[in-house]
Motif scaffolding. Structure first.
Motif, PDB file in Angstrom:
ATOM      1  N   GLY A 146       0.806  -1.211   0.000  1.00 54.72           N
ATOM      2  CA  GLY A 146       0.000   0.000   0.000  1.00 54.72           C
ATOM      3  C   GLY A 146       0.837   1.258   0.000  1.00 54.72           C
ATOM      4  O   GLY A 146       1.867   1.350   0.670  1.00 54.72           O
ATOM      5  N   GLY A 147       0.398   2.256  -0.764  1.00 55.55           N
ATOM      6  CA  GLY A 147       1.107   3.526  -0.824  1.00 55.55           C
ATOM      7  C   GLY A 147       2.293   3.470  -1.766  1.00 55.55           C
ATOM      8  O   GLY A 147       2.552   2.467  -2.430  1.00 55.55           O
ATOM      9  N   PRO A 148       3.032   4.571  -1.846  1.00 58.93           N
ATOM     10  CA  PRO A 148       4.176   4.642  -2.757  1.00 58.93           C
ATOM     11  C   PRO A 148       5.248   3.618  -2.408  1.00 58.93           C
ATOM     12  O   PRO A 148       5.395   3.214  -1.256  1.00 58.93           O
ATOM     13  N   VAL A 224     -12.691   0.625 -11.400  1.00 58.24           N
ATOM     14  CA  VAL A 224     -13.105   0.877 -10.026  1.00 58.24           C
ATOM     15  C   VAL A 224     -11.862   0.966  -9.167  1.00 58.24           C
ATOM     16  O   VAL A 224     -10.814   0.439  -9.509  1.00 58.24           O
ATOM     17  N   MET A 225     -11.992   1.618  -8.050  1.00 56.24           N
ATOM     18  CA  MET A 225     -10.860   1.759  -7.141  1.00 56.24           C
ATOM     19  C   MET A 225     -10.471   0.393  -6.595  1.00 56.24           C
ATOM     20  O   MET A 225     -11.287  -0.303  -6.009  1.00 56.24           O
ATOM     21  N   ALA A 226      -9.250  -0.041  -6.827  1.00 56.77           N
ATOM     22  CA  ALA A 226      -8.805  -1.347  -6.365  1.00 56.77           C
ATOM     23  C   ALA A 226      -8.331  -1.273  -4.929  1.00 56.77           C
ATOM     24  O   ALA A 226      -7.782  -0.269  -4.486  1.00 56.77           O
ATOM     25  N   THR A 227      -8.558  -2.361  -4.204  1.00 54.85           N
ATOM     26  CA  THR A 227      -7.991  -2.442  -2.853  1.00 54.85           C
ATOM     27  C   THR A 227      -6.482  -2.491  -2.942  1.00 54.85           C
ATOM     28  O   THR A 227      -5.774  -1.915  -2.126  1.00 54.85           O
ATOM     29  N   GLU A 382      -6.700 -10.986  15.954  1.00 52.68           N
ATOM     30  CA  GLU A 382      -5.763 -12.104  15.890  1.00 52.68           C
ATOM     31  C   GLU A 382      -4.684 -11.911  14.829  1.00 52.68           C
ATOM     32  O   GLU A 382      -3.734 -12.694  14.757  1.00 52.68           O
ATOM     33  N   LEU A 383      -4.808 -10.882  14.014  1.00 51.31           N
ATOM     34  CA  LEU A 383      -3.915 -10.718  12.874  1.00 51.31           C
ATOM     35  C   LEU A 383      -2.501 -10.331  13.284  1.00 51.31           C
ATOM     36  O   LEU A 383      -2.288  -9.579  14.240  1.00 51.31           O
ATOM     37  N   THR A 384      -1.528 -10.830  12.514  1.00 53.29           N
ATOM     38  CA  THR A 384      -0.134 -10.394  12.637  1.00 53.29           C
ATOM     39  C   THR A 384       0.401  -9.855  11.319  1.00 53.29           C
ATOM     40  O   THR A 384       1.413  -9.162  11.294  1.00 53.29           O
ATOM     41  N   ASP A 385      -0.255 -10.195  10.209  1.00 48.40           N
ATOM     42  CA  ASP A 385       0.186  -9.805   8.873  1.00 48.40           C
ATOM     43  C   ASP A 385      -0.107  -8.315   8.665  1.00 48.40           C
ATOM     44  O   ASP A 385      -1.262  -7.892   8.642  1.00 48.40           O
ATOM     45  N   LEU A 386       0.950  -7.534   8.491  1.00 46.86           N
ATOM     46  CA  LEU A 386       0.784  -6.091   8.368  1.00 46.86           C
ATOM     47  C   LEU A 386      -0.049  -5.706   7.155  1.00 46.86           C
ATOM     48  O   LEU A 386      -0.771  -4.699   7.177  1.00 46.86           O
ATOM     49  N   GLN A 387       0.025  -6.495   6.105  1.00 46.32           N
ATOM     50  CA  GLN A 387      -0.790  -6.221   4.919  1.00 46.32           C
ATOM     51  C   GLN A 387      -2.270  -6.341   5.259  1.00 46.32           C
ATOM     52  O   GLN A 387      -3.083  -5.495   4.884  1.00 46.32           O
ATOM     53  N   TRP A 392      -7.609  -4.389   6.079  1.00 44.17           N
ATOM     54  CA  TRP A 392      -8.799  -5.064   6.589  1.00 44.17           C
ATOM     55  C   TRP A 392     -10.039  -4.173   6.443  1.00 44.17           C
ATOM     56  O   TRP A 392      -9.964  -2.982   6.663  1.00 44.17           O
ATOM     57  N   PRO A 393     -11.194  -4.727   6.051  1.00 44.57           N
ATOM     58  CA  PRO A 393     -11.434  -6.138   5.710  1.00 44.57           C
ATOM     59  C   PRO A 393     -11.339  -6.431   4.218  1.00 44.57           C
ATOM     60  O   PRO A 393     -11.671  -7.519   3.777  1.00 44.57           O
ATOM     61  N   GLY A 394     -10.894  -5.449   3.412  1.00 45.60           N
ATOM     62  CA  GLY A 394     -10.831  -5.666   1.963  1.00 45.60           C
ATOM     63  C   GLY A 394      -9.897  -6.794   1.592  1.00 45.60           C
ATOM     64  O   GLY A 394     -10.153  -7.558   0.666  1.00 45.60           O
ATOM     65  N   ILE A 395      -8.770  -6.903   2.297  1.00 45.48           N
ATOM     66  CA  ILE A 395      -7.827  -8.002   2.097  1.00 45.48           C
ATOM     67  C   ILE A 395      -7.711  -8.750   3.418  1.00 45.48           C
ATOM     68  O   ILE A 395      -7.427  -8.151   4.460  1.00 45.48           O
ATOM     69  N   LYS A 396      -7.945 -10.050   3.381  1.00 48.40           N
ATOM     70  CA  LYS A 396      -7.932 -10.855   4.606  1.00 48.40           C
ATOM     71  C   LYS A 396      -6.518 -11.201   5.054  1.00 48.40           C
ATOM     72  O   LYS A 396      -6.306 -11.596   6.194  1.00 48.40           O
TER      73      LYS A 396
END
Length: 541
Positions: A146-148, A224-227, A382-387, A392-396
């Protein structure tokens, strides 16, 4: 000349954090892997691939390396690694490790020195660039997270490139000193007895030296705007550069100085471009031994898709070697991913195993796949994945496929750890525990063992060339042939039964759940068949 061990190998991927904890800290480690190697060997696989175990701040679970030639204390020591390697070799298993060469951690001593100023000895070891006149980043490139893909560093007054997290600065492979240093790290592990490398993001090593911005991606229909902003560009300047090939030839030359070494590169692209790159990166005898593709790691589950992937590689690199997988540590598990096509979870697990083991090339199995393991449903806390946390919640995210192996259904945390596991062990996953699977003579685990055994002992499966059979959806069919022996493989990719007419003489063999009665082959939903025959065999619906 003896056939290389990797040509028809089955490689078992171990995610060290989640395989077996030997210390009770809730994180898997090298001694835990050593403890469980007899189980891995019992599957009949040829090699294990370890996700990163090197010194790292763990911002991206070890894919941010701060020391290429040491083991992170989280996983153990170099002595533990040597013991694990020796045990694997005693059991007849080769060992390869993830080598994350395109970028390091921002804690790596190389980067710490590089960012000090613009004149130090490592000033040009990373991709630095001045801001544009308005202070914006040098290009429009996006990061996968995400981002530049550029982070401004006030110490140098410049931006540095990061294709992934900002804590993962990209090395400047245009600098020959960087290339020499990376080759030295590879030599360190080869001297230690490692059998090869799984090269992470192998098409990201070089960037466009002119720093040209990417054009927008071509998309059909309304935009459309992509996640995932990364996917909104045609990423032609930040990866897949022609200079990659010259570096791979240098790395291959180093590996060829040793015996029986194999390099498999992860081609980080999707669709046809992935297949084209696989062909390019494995062409001839001086680049990768084989390429690992994401082409079969998505939602597509159609005969056309699988045929297009394999046939595309065959045409693009007739002498090359592909590596096919259905699951890994970065994508949802395929039993869950393809559930809408399934009679049941067990049915799709068996069908996918039968398909994968029949493909020409090298095969990858992700830990737990042999148990029919499903994706873990994660809650935000419970998440640890920074992505995942960022989108969230667009990408699990990737935590759902990384939860711990389940060994003992009666033990706390299913036998993975005596402590608190780094990711939760939940009931739907415990239902697939090894002890339960071992107690069943006809379960998914035994099916994997039988099918891997069938692949290794049938000459058409190990050396046969593939010829495609034209059948309508939902049928995937091909014949693999060597000398005067033929094996026709037929798969029903739907939940509905299918009946085919057979012209010719053949016998059902190996693992199958079909019936062949005179000239009629009946495939149940998610059914499959292997037909042994000497003469031509024709199939039609």
């Amino acid at each position: 000349m003896m056939r290389e061990w990797w040509r028809d190998a089955v490689i078992y991927q171990i995610y060290p954090r989640s395989f077996q904890d030997s210390t009770g800290d809730g994180v898997g480690d090298l001694n835990g892997i050593t403890q469980r190697l007899p189980y891995v060997a019992s599957l009949g696989v040829d090699c294990i691939w370890l996700s990163p175990i090197f010194t790292s701040p763990q911002a991206d679970m070890g894919y941010d390396v701060s020391d290429y030639t040491d083991i992170d204390p989280l996983f153990g020591t170099l002595a533990d690694f040597d013991r694990m390697l020796a045990t694997a070799h005693e059991l007849g298993l080769k060992v390869i490790t993830d080598q994350v060469l395109s970028h390091t951690s921002d804690k790596h001593p190389w980067f710490v020195e590089s960012r000090k100023d613009r004149t130090n000895p490592k000033a040009d070891w990373y991709v630095w660039a001045d801001p544009l006149e308005d202070g914006s980043p040098p290009t429009n490139w996006h990061s996968h997270f995400g981002g530049p893909a550029w982070e401004f560093d006030a110490m140098r007054g410049q931006y540095y490139l990061h294709n992934f997290l900002s804590q993962q600065p990209d090395l400047n492979f245009h600098n020959p000193d960087v290339v020499a240093a990376i080759l030295d790290t590879a030599r360190f592990w080869l001297d230690r007895g490692l059998d090869g490398f799984r090269l992470d993001t192998v098409n990201y090593y070089f960037h466009d030296k002119k720093l040209r911005s990417n054009p927008p991606a071509k998309r059909a229909g309304p935009q459309v705007m992509a996640t995932d902003l990364y996917g909104m560009q045609d990423n032609i300047h930040n990866k897949n550069q022609p200079e990659n090939l010259a570096f791979l030839e240098q790395l291959r030359s180093l590996c060829d100085q040793y015996t029986d070494i194999m390099m498999v590169g992860e081609v980080g692209d999707m669709g046809q471009r992935s297949i084209d790159l696989m062909a390019q990166y494995t062409a001839g005898n001086g680049r990768l031994h084989m390429a690992y593709s994401f082409a079969m790691l998505g939602p597509d589950f159609s005969p056309e898709h699988f045929r297009r992937c394999i046939e595309g590689f065959q045409k693009g690199a007739p002498d090359g070697q592909p590596s096919w997988s259905f699951s890994n540590h970065d994508v949802p598990r395929h039993v869950t991913r393809w559930a809408k096509h399934a009679v049941s979870e067990d049915a799709i697990a068996r069908l996918s195993c039968a398909m994968l083991m029949s493909f020409e090339g090298t095969i990858g199995v992700y830990q737990g796949e042999e148990l029919g393991q499903t994706e873990t449903v994660m809650e935000y806390h419970e998440l640890t994945d920074l992505q995942a946390i960022r989108f969230w919640p667009g990408i699990k995210g990737r935590d759902g496929c990384r939860t711990p192996m389940v060994w003992d259904s009666t033990a706390p945390n299913a036998g993975f750890t005596t402590g608190t596991p780094w990711l939760p062990v939940k009931g739907p996953q415990v239902a697939h525990a090894v002890d339960l699977a071992e107690a069943s003579n006809d379960g998914i685990l035994q099916f994997y063992r039988d099918t891997i055994g069938f692949r290794k002992t049938h000459p058409c499966m190990t050396q046969g060339k593939t010829a495609w059979i034209k059948l309508p959806d939902p049928l995937l069919a091909f014949t693999r042939s060597v000398d005067d022996r033929h094996l026709t493989c037929v798969f029903n990719l739907s939940a509905e039964p299918v009946v085919l007419h057979v012209a010719g003489s053949g016998t059902l063999t190996g693992p199958q759940n079909a019936t062949l009665d005179a000239d009629t082959l009946t495939l149940p939903g998610n059914g499959f068949a292997f037909i042994d025959h000497a003469d031509k065999l024709k199939l039609k619906v």
